[in-house]
Design a protein around this motif. Structure first.
Motif, PDB file in Angstrom:
ATOM      1  N   PRO A   1       2.907  -3.288   5.348  1.00  0.00           N
ATOM      2  CA  PRO A   1       1.727  -3.932   4.752  1.00  0.00           C
ATOM      3  C   PRO A   1       0.767  -4.504   5.793  1.00  0.00           C
ATOM      4  CG  PRO A   1       3.608  -5.389   4.597  1.00  0.00           C
ATOM      5  CD  PRO A   1       4.126  -4.100   5.189  1.00  0.00           C
ATOM      6  N   LYS A   2       0.047  -3.631   6.463  1.00  0.00           N
ATOM      7  CA  LYS A   2      -0.898  -4.061   7.492  1.00  0.00           C
ATOM      8  C   LYS A   2      -2.178  -4.586   6.852  1.00  0.00           C
ATOM      9  CE  LYS A   2       0.628  -0.326  10.572  1.00  0.00           C
ATOM     10  NZ  LYS A   2       0.179   0.873  11.325  1.00  0.00           N
ATOM     11  N   PRO A   3      -2.782  -5.638   7.397  1.00  0.00           N
ATOM     12  CA  PRO A   3      -4.084  -6.091   6.890  1.00  0.00           C
ATOM     13  C   PRO A   3      -5.099  -4.951   6.928  1.00  0.00           C
ATOM     14  CG  PRO A   3      -3.162  -7.724   8.366  1.00  0.00           C
ATOM     15  CD  PRO A   3      -2.276  -6.503   8.487  1.00  0.00           C
TER      16      PRO A   3
ATOM     17  N   ASN B   1       7.647 -13.191   2.877  1.00  0.00           N
ATOM     18  CA  ASN B   1       8.642 -13.694   1.931  1.00  0.00           C
ATOM     19  C   ASN B   1       8.845 -12.748   0.751  1.00  0.00           C
ATOM     20  OD1 ASN B   1       6.229 -13.979   0.641  1.00  0.00           O
ATOM     21  ND2 ASN B   1       6.443 -16.173   0.165  1.00  0.00           N
ATOM     22  N   GLY B   2       8.562 -11.470   0.985  1.00  0.00           N
ATOM     23  CA  GLY B   2       8.670 -10.501  -0.095  1.00  0.00           C
ATOM     24  C   GLY B   2       7.427 -10.395  -0.937  1.00  0.00           C
ATOM     25  N   THR B   3       6.320 -10.994  -0.474  1.00  0.00           N
ATOM     26  CA  THR B   3       5.049 -10.881  -1.184  1.00  0.00           C
ATOM     27  C   THR B   3       3.937 -10.538  -0.199  1.00  0.00           C
ATOM     28  OG1 THR B   3       4.332 -13.199  -0.941  1.00  0.00           O
ATOM     29  CG2 THR B   3       5.769 -12.667  -2.821  1.00  0.00           C
ATOM     30  N   ILE B   4       2.846 -10.025  -0.732  1.00  0.00           N
ATOM     31  CA  ILE B   4       1.639  -9.784   0.044  1.00  0.00           C
ATOM     32  C   ILE B   4       0.453 -10.415  -0.666  1.00  0.00           C
ATOM     33  CG2 ILE B   4       2.405  -7.666   1.187  1.00  0.00           C
ATOM     34  CD1 ILE B   4       0.936  -6.066  -0.969  1.00  0.00           C
ATOM     35  N   THR B   5      -0.539 -10.802   0.117  1.00  0.00           N
ATOM     36  CA  THR B   5      -1.817 -11.251  -0.439  1.00  0.00           C
ATOM     37  C   THR B   5      -2.754 -10.056  -0.455  1.00  0.00           C
ATOM     38  OG1 THR B   5      -1.506 -13.481   0.431  1.00  0.00           O
ATOM     39  CG2 THR B   5      -3.742 -12.865  -0.185  1.00  0.00           C
TER      40      THR B   5
ATOM     41  N   PRO C   1       4.369  -9.148  -5.459  1.00  0.00           N
ATOM     42  CA  PRO C   1       5.689  -8.882  -4.876  1.00  0.00           C
ATOM     43  C   PRO C   1       5.734  -7.473  -4.303  1.00  0.00           C
ATOM     44  CG  PRO C   1       5.788  -8.696  -7.262  1.00  0.00           C
ATOM     45  CD  PRO C   1       4.403  -9.190  -6.937  1.00  0.00           C
ATOM     46  N   THR C   2       6.378  -7.325  -3.160  1.00  0.00           N
ATOM     47  CA  THR C   2       6.398  -6.013  -2.521  1.00  0.00           C
ATOM     48  C   THR C   2       7.274  -5.005  -3.259  1.00  0.00           C
ATOM     49  OG1 THR C   2       8.138  -6.809  -1.023  1.00  0.00           O
ATOM     50  CG2 THR C   2       5.869  -6.906  -0.228  1.00  0.00           C
ATOM     51  N   TRP C   3       8.136  -5.466  -4.171  1.00  0.00           N
ATOM     52  CA  TRP C   3       8.945  -4.496  -4.909  1.00  0.00           C
ATOM     53  C   TRP C   3       8.082  -3.644  -5.841  1.00  0.00           C
ATOM     54  CZ3 TRP C   3       8.944  -4.520 -10.186  1.00  0.00           C
ATOM     55  CH2 TRP C   3       8.668  -5.720 -10.847  1.00  0.00           C
ATOM     56  N   GLN C   4       6.859  -4.085  -6.115  1.00  0.00           N
ATOM     57  CA  GLN C   4       5.947  -3.302  -6.949  1.00  0.00           C
ATOM     58  C   GLN C   4       5.121  -2.299  -6.142  1.00  0.00           C
ATOM     59  OE1 GLN C   4       3.714  -6.434  -8.973  1.00  0.00           O
ATOM     60  NE2 GLN C   4       4.993  -6.196 -10.784  1.00  0.00           N
TER      61      GLN C   4
END
Length: 228
Positions: free
Chosen positions: A161-163, A192-196, A213-216
């Motif tokens: 998940p790169k900016p 923490n398992g999430t991205i903005t 959440p990154t699981w999505q």
């Protein structure tokens, strides 16, 4: 509103409009009456042209743009909302005016005006790239599945998940491109398992900054940036 991307094959079946869009500019003039054989020819020519000229070569001809430029522009659009029909934004208007929309109609059928109130998360992403002059190295589409496949074909697909990356979601958590529902930009990996993210066509019918959440996440597309 639900932000799942509905493929815009844009044909009326029993009065129901079925919707979607395309991937990389082919610079070929196609009409709404393009035959299936002509569509296959255009797509083959597009593939050949892509193989002949790498994204790196294309990028050298474009403005120097980096992730910070993309995120600054995307953030400036926060608060823009759709109308009560689920459309009516400047992103819809822009998309319908482009060669991309003509190419999409040639691919999926239907008519350009069907985009007026279609799901628009990918139109937003595509608009940002176009405004900054990097559409050829970011891709452009209104159908998230095809946009993700564009990144994959160009070797710009991954799991980090790169900016400034284009992030593709499947709300069920499955990791298949064909199941993608939604798209936006990565602002930050929160560790923490999430991205903005910044996304258009959220469930609020607007451009918003969200925590996801990154699981999505199905995967990330990496535009070919030429600046930090």
């Amino acid at each position: 509103m639900h932000s799942r991307k509905i493929r815009l094959s844009a044909v009326l079946l029993g009065g129901a409009l079925i919707t979607g869009a395309l991937s990389v500019p082919v610079h070929a003039k196609v009409s709404e009456a393009t035959s299936a054989e002509q569509v296959r020819t255009v797509q083959a020519e597009d593939s050949d042209a892509t193989r002949a000229q790498s994204l790196a070569e294309i990028a050298r001809t474009l403005p120097k743009v980096g992730p910070s430029d993309v995120l600054k522009l995307a953030e400036s659009q926060i608060g823009i909302r759709e109308n009560s029909l689920g459309g009516g934004t400047k992103f819809h208007e822009w998309y319908m005016s482009t060669d991309r929309a003509r190419e999409t109609v040639a691919r999926d059928g239907g008519a350009i005006h069907h985009y007026a109130n279609a799901p628009w998360c990918d139109m937003f992403v595509s608009w940002v790239g176009d405004q900054l002059g990097i559409r050829p190295v970011m891709g452009a589409d209104a159908y998230t599945v095809e946009h993700a496949k564009w990144f994959e074909r160009h070797g710009r697909w991954g799991t980090e998940p790169k900016p400034g990356a284009v992030v593709f979601f499947d709300w069920s958590g499955k990791k298949t491109i064909d199941g993608i529902d939604h798209v936006g930009f990565v602002v930050a990996d929160n560790g923490n398992g999430t991205i903005t993210t910044i996304e258009g066509n959220t469930d609020a019918g607007a451009v918003e900054k969200r925590i996801r959440p990154t699981w999505q996440v199905v995967g990330y597309g990496y535009p070919y940036y030429t600046a930090p």
